[in-house]
Every structure is written in structure tokens, then in C-alpha cells.
Write an enzyme that holds these catalytic residues in place. Structure first.
Site, short mmCIF file in Angstrom:
data_model
loop_
_atom_site.label_atom_id
_atom_site.label_comp_id
_atom_site.label_asym_id
_atom_site.label_seq_id
_atom_site.Cartn_x
_atom_site.Cartn_y
_atom_site.Cartn_z
N HIS A 75 -7.70 -16.86 10.73
CA HIS A 75 -7.56 -17.69 9.53
C HIS A 75 -7.68 -19.15 9.94
CE1 HIS A 75 -5.97 -19.52 5.91
NE2 HIS A 75 -5.98 -18.35 5.32
N ALA B 296 0.83 -1.21 0.00
CA ALA B 296 0.00 0.00 0.00
C ALA B 296 0.87 1.26 0.00
CB ALA B 296 -0.94 -0.01 1.21
N VAL C 169 -4.47 -8.20 -0.38
CA VAL C 169 -3.44 -7.63 -1.25
C VAL C 169 -4.09 -6.78 -2.34
CG1 VAL C 169 -1.42 -9.07 -0.93
CG2 VAL C 169 -3.22 -9.86 -2.44
N ARG D 150 -7.23 -25.01 0.37
CA ARG D 150 -8.63 -25.45 0.30
C ARG D 150 -9.24 -25.05 -1.04
NH1 ARG D 150 -10.94 -22.29 4.33
NH2 ARG D 150 -8.89 -21.36 4.56
#
Lengths: 246, 662
Positions: free
Chosen positions: B257, B16, B411, B273
């Protein structure tokens, strides 16, 4: 990881020096800690700092083998400390900062500055004056295999292990090292970079570049990301000789 | 007194921050980036799985577009997100990824013809279109209708960050490494930069700027087990808070997570996954279909983490000396796939667990991962209360994630937020408003205050041990402000954290008195700051008597739109306060394109707002009316919630896709 055995006592010997302290001089200091299950050097060094010596300096960021911050000499060999399990080492462990880089203190080194210099020197970015970026348009196509091949070389984390493991750079401090040659190979391979072989030759076609390597190949032995450094240096040499013969 | 002047000061050198820096440079403004570590070592590098952008190139992404991405993002947020911001984001994500492709990211590409994939534990053949060959491909991630997550193997963040940093080199962005901003400099409601400490020499510098951007990432390290890099300590949020003027938003919105390895908490990507990996319990039983028959392992992250915890509470976890865990099985994907597309995961398994994930199951459990909350900003990235202060990426509460972020949207947010905020900052810097009007004596006052604090820490005697306070804070956050929360534990957490904060005023730096590089000193002042951040999280969670997204109250299991469709705003006006000030910002249903609904997980426990139905009818009627007139999806969207005019002109164009607008 579930084995319960009597934990070993580890002796961790660290080469220490604080360049900001006029009275300090490089010396070895030993710490004894009890080994724990699944202990890495990240865990061990933090334990020493927290419980034995608050002033101990080292660099960890991701602690997952991804960012390349924590390279150091572990029993004389350059590697990433965060993913080095103590279980794989003798109970007597010797740690020293990576050589050749500016020392910040103890195990902390200024790789960032060195790598920045390298990137600026080799202009490690896409050179493309022809194609204007149009963000609304479909992206330029690329063969899937080629994208994979570029990524393979793009995986370098700039940890500096190859630099520390390089025989050539000991004698030629301006040598770009395997990290540099791998980057050149990466951009040479990338069709988005419009630099010609001649331009690459101007940059690395000399003794500080691709012809300086003495092929001792310590770089490939110690690369934590298993980059194909040997074959890429050889490839760049062939390309650069071809460019020179034109 | 050392003062450095620049146009735009950027605190944080991750994706960023670097994107803001290159953006303002392009507009002709000077930029200095302050960073704790070399930018390429920022935590952005650790994002493995991918970046969401609705390119719709791959077969399984067909039919995807901004509308679908938007709807997934809002549902994922449990209607906590700012819908206009989410629209701006989904519109610009394809632009950001194409820009990165231009700058050198070797995105994995579509290969025409048949390929085998694992979907719902079965081998299936997917036939990729000929005309998509060579375009950017995508994989499946949780909580998305289409395969939208673009990637480079599982080193996506690494490749993006390297390309971005190289671009910053090319643009000659000034990077000041191992610099830590420890206080904002501000006067009369306007931010003028920061006091920064050189981590190598200890020297303090005042960076004075027209605009200041905080892009320091999340605050995961206030928890004892986090996937976050060790530098993600919330110092950016803390210095904003300590200004007494800037505010923080939704700090209690913390994501866990599902699959970090046990015990060290290192992440294995959702790509495991997404590519077909399964979650198994102690009996090797695949339990997720029992809880979530539709999305199974690929339900939204907050849902999977809760289901895993529930299942372990039923005694189905695998016992270990580090507590219970479950298994992640990716063996069914095959060695070739793992070594090519999940290479980082393989390395992590080998190095930290000593196992081969092509043969062995991976021990995993839900672990603190992402901070949805952060510095509260307007859609321009500017603080709502401190002019000239901007924030973007994970550091900010912009707010496109609401109470749960979708995998692959982080992201993506860094680069989209960066490219947009760079434009708004540049507009500000181009205007008269940005003139620097601060007296040098005011700057001196800020510098002296920080120097005094450091001197005090170094000279204190018989004080507290910062490590002890910090470890206790981390434990409290983990135990009482975790995946499942309840009023009693939260109250206890707030009280004890407040006590720790009071004690932290009397920290002594033991055995390490150097004014230069001094990790003990750094830990001391960061602990003081982190405690304040921890209090905003705990207090926000205690007061929010509902369950929304990742904030799950056992004593208040309903999502309560009637009372809680609002953002938590925390501030710290008086430095002698021992608790944050908490206020709320209403989320307005009447402007929503997608009125609150049911996310589709478990039983619908929503307490709806009385206006939801009204708005839904307005939206439905409008859509019907316009469809009958033959309006395009863009015209319909614009009629419901116009946003295009909020974007910088250069990013307003319609995105091309195969078969659309080409």
C-alpha cells in the site's frame, strides 16, 4: 519523531497473575527497557516479551487504535495501550489489567465474553419484521445527516474502558454501562430498527439500565473514541421517562 | 478426547467468516466459528476507506455498472484474475451492500445540491441529483473509472464488521473465541474439520464437520513491516498447505500500500488520495503527475507504490532514522473534511506521530498490505483438491484479484465471497456427498500428532529461539521479496528461508513452559508454519520470470503473457519436504470476456500471447453483431462469457439503479 536525544530508561511495572497456575498469586513485576523514538506500549510490551519474559500475556490485534483489544490500566487509567506513546508518560510506568472483566492472565482479559453477553441482552441488531430484504432493489433512503449521526455512535469499539471507569457498575454488576446505553441510543436513533420506545423501556428502563447511572461520568472521561456518552445517557433517560409516562 | 460435531466449521471470525456463518444458518445448517479474537476485533475492522459496489448514485458515479466495475477489476489484476469469478463478484457487490444497509451499516449518503470537492489539487463544485438524495454515496479510489467506493466516514470496515457480528448474534451463530485451528482433519481427499487449540487453557479439541471454511485473512505478518493486524500470520494458508492435499494459488502476489505511516506501518486510507490528497517529495514537489500523467496519485496501488520507490531511489525521499519516506499532504482538504470523512486518519496521526494532518504533512512509504494469493479454490470456494474444504475472503485465491487488488475490492470480496460460498456450502451439506465418514481412530491420530508436536516444543532443550528465526524471516521477506524483486535476491531468500525452516524443526520454547495460555509456545508453532508460507511466496516469486501487477521483477520487466499467463500453484505433499512443490494452472484466453491488453500505466511492455489477437477479434465481432441487433448489455455480456447460471438462484436478479431497471 526525528529528535535524537539520550534515550530514557523506562521501568515498566506490571501486575501479573496466571490463573491457570495453582502456585501463582497476583504480584507486581518490573522490567527495565530503553525507550526508543515513537515507542508505544505495544512496542514496549512486545520487547519485554521477546527479550525479557516470553510468558507475558497481553492482547494486541490492530495495534492502530481501531480494534479495542488492548485496553488496560496505564498508571491507573483505562486506555488503549497500543496508541499510548511512552514519551507522554513518566519513566516509571505501571500497567494492570482492566478490572471487572474475567482475567485470562497478566494484562489479557476476556472482554469478548462480556461484550457478547451485553449484545445478546440488548439485542443490538436491527429489528425489522415489516420489510423483507430485496437485494436487487434500490436501498432504502436515509437523510445524510442522520447516517452521520448514527455512525457517530456506531464508532464504539467495545474496548471496555468505560466499564472499567464506571462507578455504578462497581456496585451494580448487572448495570449495562455506558457501552450498553450508547448502543441502545444508536439503535433508538436508527429508523431501520422498528422497536418502539416501550420496547426499549422494557429493556433498559430500570436500575440496571438507564436509571442506574449515578452520573459520575468516568465513562466519558476515558472513552478512547470520544463518544458523546454523557449526552446520550441523558437523552435516553428523557426518552425512557417519556415512554414510562405514556 | 474432546470432539465437537457441527455441520459447518468456519475458521476465522472476520467479515468473510461471519457472512458464511449467517448464510449457512439461514439455510438451516449449524455453524461454529473458531476465532483467535472476539470477531469484532478482526482485521476487517481496519479497512478504512470503503467498499466497491457499482451503485452509481453519486454524480461522479453516474454511468457506472457491473461492466465498468468488471473491467476495472480485470485491468487492475493485470489479467491475472479469473474473469468469471470477477463477473460473479461485480454482479453481487450491489446486493451485498444493500444487504448490509438492511442490517444496519450507516453508509454515508448522497446529499442533493452543490458540494465542494478537491480533484487534481483544484476545488471543484459537484452538483448531486435530487433523485439520488439519501441513497448510498461513493468516493474516488485508485484504478477505477468511476467513483464507486461506498463508505461510512473512514470506519467502513468497522461498521460492516459490527453489523455483521450483530447479525451473527441475532442468528445465534456459535462463536468459539480464542480458539486456534492448528491442523485440518482429513481422510481420503475429504476434509472433516480441524484440530483446534484453546489459547486460554491450551486444551485441544477436534471439531468435526461436513464442510470446513478457512476465512483467516492474509499473511502479511511474514513481512517485518506490514499494515496488517498482528494476527494476520497466514496460519489458515499454512494448515491448508500442511494437509498435503489442498493447494495455494499465486502466493507471490503481494500488494504494497502506498501510504502507511513511518515507522510503525499503520495504514492511512486510500481515501486520503481519493478525496484529493497529494504525494510530495523532500522538496514538497508533487511528483506523481510526472510518472503517471493520467491517473496521478490515483493510479493502481501497485503502480503508485513502485513510482514512490523509484522516486526515493532517485534521492528524492525525505531522510529519517527509519529510512527514506515521502509526504502525504491532505491539508488541502481542509479541517472540516478531515474531521468528518478522514477521522480515523486524524486519530492515527495524532496518536502515533503527534501531528495534526489538517496542518502537517504525513510521513508515508509503501508497506506490505494485502495478500492476493491464498487457498486455491473453485468458483464455489471449494478447494480444487481437498473436498469439503472451503475458503473465502483474503484467505482464498478465488481468484478475483489476480496480481493486484483494487482498493475497496477487499471488504467487498469478503461479504460477496461469504454470501456466495455460504450457498454452495449449503448445497453441499444438503447432498448425500456431505456424509461424515471418518473413523474416530483417525480423528485420534490427528489429535495425538498435534499434541505430540506441542509437547516436543515444550520439552526441547538446547534448541533454536523462535523469535530469532521469525525476525530473520521477516527481514528476508522485506528486503528480498518486496516491491522490486530480482532473481539473485530471490534465490538467496529461498535458500535462507529453507535453512530457517530446517532449523525451525528444533525450536525450544524458552522460559515459558505453561501448557495453558503461553504466548511463547504460540509463537513457536506459528513460526514453523509461517516459514512454509514464506517459502511459497519467495519460491513462487523466484520462478515467475516476468512482471505482472504487484509482482515486479527488475530482471524481467515485461508482462509475459506468452509464457506466464498462468497461476502459480504450491503444495506441500510430504512433511519432510523443505521446499514447496510448484506447478502451474493455465489461464484460458479463449473464455475471456476481456482479452489481455495494456493497463495504461507507463510504457507498454507486454509480451502478448499469440491467441490474444484472435480472441480480441472474436469478442469485437460478437459485440458489433449483437449491438447491431439492438441487444442489451446483459445479452452481449452473456454471449461473451456466460456466468449467471453459476450463481445461486437467489442472487441472479438484475440490479436496480437510478435510471436503470427501476
Amino acid at each position: 519523531m526525528n529528535k535524537d536525544t539520550n534515550p530514557r530508561e523506562l521501568t515498566i511495572n506490571i501486575l501479573r497473575f496466571d490463573p491457570h497456575d495453582e502456585n501463582d498469586f497476583p504480584h507486581m513485576e518490573s522490567f527495565k527497557i530503553q525507550e526508543a523514538d515513537g515507542m508505544t506500549l505495544f512496542v514496549a510490551l512486545n520487547e519485554i516479551r521477546e527479550h525479557h519474559d516470553n510468558s507475558l500475556k497481553f492482547d494486541f490485534v490492530c495495534r492502530a487504535g481501531i480494534c479495542g483489544s488492548c485496553s488496560m490500566l496505564v498508571n491507573g487509567r483505562p486506555t488503549l495501550a497500543c496508541r499510548t506513546l511512552t514519551a507522554k508518560l513518566d519513566a516509571n510506568i505501571t500497567l494492570a489489567p482492566l478490572p471487572l472483566f474475567e482475567l485470562i492472565g497478566d494484562l489479557s482479559i476476556y472482554t469478548g465474553k462480556w461484550m457478547r453477553g451485553l449484545n445478546e441482552r440488548l439485542e443490538t441488531w436491527i429489528h425489522d419484521k415489516e420489510n423483507e430484504l430485496e437485494v436487487d432493489k434500490l436501498e432504502e433512503r436515509m437523510e445524510p445527516e442522520l447516517a452521520d449521526e448514527i455512525y457517530e455512535l456506531d464508532r464504539c469499539v467495545e474496548c471496555g474502558c468505560c466499564v472499567a471507569g464506571c462507578g455504578t457498575i462497581q456496585m451494580k454488576p448487572d448495570f449495562v454501562g455506558a457501552v450498553g446505553l450508547n448502543k441502545v441510543a444508536r439503535y433508538h436513533l436508527d429508523p431501520r430498527d422498528k422497536r418502539t420506545d416501550e420496547e426499549f423501556y422494557e429493556m433498559v428502563g430500570d436500575e440496571d439500565g438507564v436509571f442506574g447511572c449515578m452520573t459520575l461520568l468516568g465513562c466519558e472521561d476515558v472513552c478512547p473514541k470520544d463518544l458523546p456518552l454523557q449526552s446520550k445517557i441523558a437523552y435516553m433517560r428523557r426518552m425512557m421517562i417519556k415512554a414510562a409516562m405514556k | 478426547m474432546k470432539i465437537i460435531y457441527t455441520d459447518v466449521l468456519i475458521i476465522g471470525g472476520g467479515l468473510a467468516g461471519l457472512r458464511v456463518a449467517t448464510g449457512v444458518k439461514e439455510r438451516g445448517h449449524d455453524a461454529v466459528v473458531l476465532t483467535l479474537v472476539p470477531p469484532k476485533r478482526s482485521h476487517s475492522a481496519a479497512a478504512q476507506g470503503g467498499m466497491q459496489a457499482s451503485l452509481a448514485n453519486s454524480k461522479m458515479g453516474e454511468g457506472d455498472n457491473e461492466d465498468v466495475h468488471f473491467s476495472d477489476t480485470i485491468k487492475g489484476s493485470d489479467w491475472g484474475a479469473d474473469q468469471m469469478v470477477a463477473r460473479m463478484f461485480t454482479h453481487c457487490a450491489p446486493k451485498a451492500i444493500r444487504e448490509l444497509a438492511h442490517w444496519g451499516v450507516p453508509w454515508s449518503r448522497v446529499k442533493k445540491g452543490n458540494r465542494t470537492a478537491i480533484i487534481n489539487a483544484k476545488k471543484v463544485t459537484i452538483t448531486e441529483k435530487e433523485d439520488a438524495h439519501g441513497l448510498i454515496t461513493a468516493r474516488d479510489f485508485g484504478g477505477t473509472k468511476k467513483w464507486r467506493t461506498c463508505y461510512t466516514s473512514d470506519g467502513t470496515g468497522h461498521s460492516m464488521l459490527f453489523a455483521m457480528d450483530n447479525k451473527a448474534h441475532e442468528d445465534k451463530v456459535e462463536i468459539h473465541e480464542r480458539q486456534e485451528a492448528i491442523a485440518l482433519i482429513h481422510n481420503n481427499g475429504r476434509c472433516y474439520g480441524a484440530v483446534s487449540r484453546n489459547l486460554m487453557t491450551g486444551e485441544l479439541t477436534a471439531y468435526i464437520s461436513k464442510a470446513t471454511t478457512i476465512a483467516t485473512g492474509g499473511y502479511g505478518r511474514i513481512y517485518s513491516v506490514s499494515t496488517n493486524a498482528v494476527i494476520c500470520e497466514g496460519i489458515g494458508q499454512a494448515i491448508a498447505l500442511e494437509s498435503g492435499v489442498a493447494t495455494l494459488g499465486n502466493m507471490e502476489a503481494i500488494q504494497f500500500h502506498p501510504t502507511a505511516i513511518v515507522p510503525v506501518g499503520i495504514l492511512t486510507t486510500e481515501g486520503c488520495r481519493g478525496d484529493g490528497g497529494l504525494l510530495l517529495d523532500k522538496d514538497g514537489y508533487r511528483f506523481m503527475p510526472d510518472y503517471e500523467p493520467d491517473k496521478k496519485e490515483l493510479a493502481s496501488r501497485d503502480v503508485v507504490s513502485r513510482r514512490m520507490t523509484e522516486h526515493m531511489r532517485k534521492g528524492k525521499g525525505v531522510k529519517s532514522r527509519y529510512g527514506d519516506h515521502l509526504w502525504l499532504d491532505i491539508t488541502i482538504l481542509g479541517r472540516e473534511h478531515i474531521e468528518k470523512n478522514l477521522r480515523e486518519v486524524k486519530e492515527i496521526c495524532e496518536s502515533f506521530l503527534g501531528i495534526d494532518p489538517a496542518v502537517d504533512w504525513i510521513p508515508v512509504r509503501p508497506t506490505q498490505h494485502y495478500s492476493m494469493g491464498g487457498i486455491r479454490t473453485k468458483y464455489t470456494g471449494e478447494s480444487q483438491t481437498l473436498k469439503g474444504l472451503y475458503s473465502c475472503g483474503e484467505a482464498a485465491c478465488w481468484d478475483m484479484h489476480g496480481f493486484n487488488r483494487l482498493g475497496g475490492n477487499s471488504v467487498s470480496e469478503t461479504v460477496v465471497g461469504g454470501m456466495l460460498v455460504a450457498e454452495y456450502i449449503s448445497d453441499f451439506c444438503d447432498s448425500k456427498d456431505s456424509d461424515i465418514k471418518i473413523h474416530s481412530s483417525t480423528i485420534e491420530k490427528f489429535m495425538k500428532k498435534e499434541q505430540d508436536k506441542i509437547d516436543e516444543l515444550l520439552s526441547n532443550e538446547n534448541g533454536e529461539d523462535a523469535y530469532k528465526l521469525r525476525r530473520r524471516m521477516e527481514e528476508i521477506m522485506m528486503e528480498d521479496v518486496g516491491i522490486f524483486r530480482n532473481g539473485n535476491d530471490l534465490k538467496k531468500a529461498v535458500d535462507e528461508l529453507e535453512e530457517l525452516l530446517k532449523r525451525s524443526k528444533n525450536i525450544e520454547v524458552f522460559r515459558s513452559k505453561s501448557k495453558a495460555a503461553n504466548p511463547a509456545l504460540v509463537n513457536a508453532y506459528r513460526t514453523q508454519k509461517m516459514l512454509k508460507v514464506a517459502l511459497t511466496v519467495a519460491q513462487g516469486a523466484y520462478l515467475r520470470t516476468e512482471s505482472r501487477g504487484a509482482h515486479s521483477r527488475e530482471d524481467y520487466p515485461k508482462r509475459d503473457d506468452a509464457n506466464w499467463l498462468k497461476r502459480t500453484i504450491t503444495s506441500w505433499e510430504d512433511e519432510n519436504q523443505t521446499l514447496p512443490t510448484v506447478t502451474y494452472e493455465e489461464i484460458d484466453i479463449s473464455t475471456m470476456e476481456l482479452p489481455p491488453g495494456f493497463r495504461g500505466y507507463g510504457k507498454d511492455l507486454t509480451e502478448h500471447h499469440k491467441y490474444t489477437k484472435v480472441r480480441q477479434e472474436i469478442v469485437d465481432d460478437k459485440i458489433k453483431e449483437l449491438q447491431e441487433k439492438g441487444a442489451s448489455r446483459f445479452e452481449i455480456q452473456d454471449a461473451l462469457m456466460p456466468f449467471i447460471d453459476k450463481l445461486p438462484k437467489k442472487y441472479r436478479g438484475i440490479n436496480e439503479r437510478l435510471g436503470e431497471n427501476v
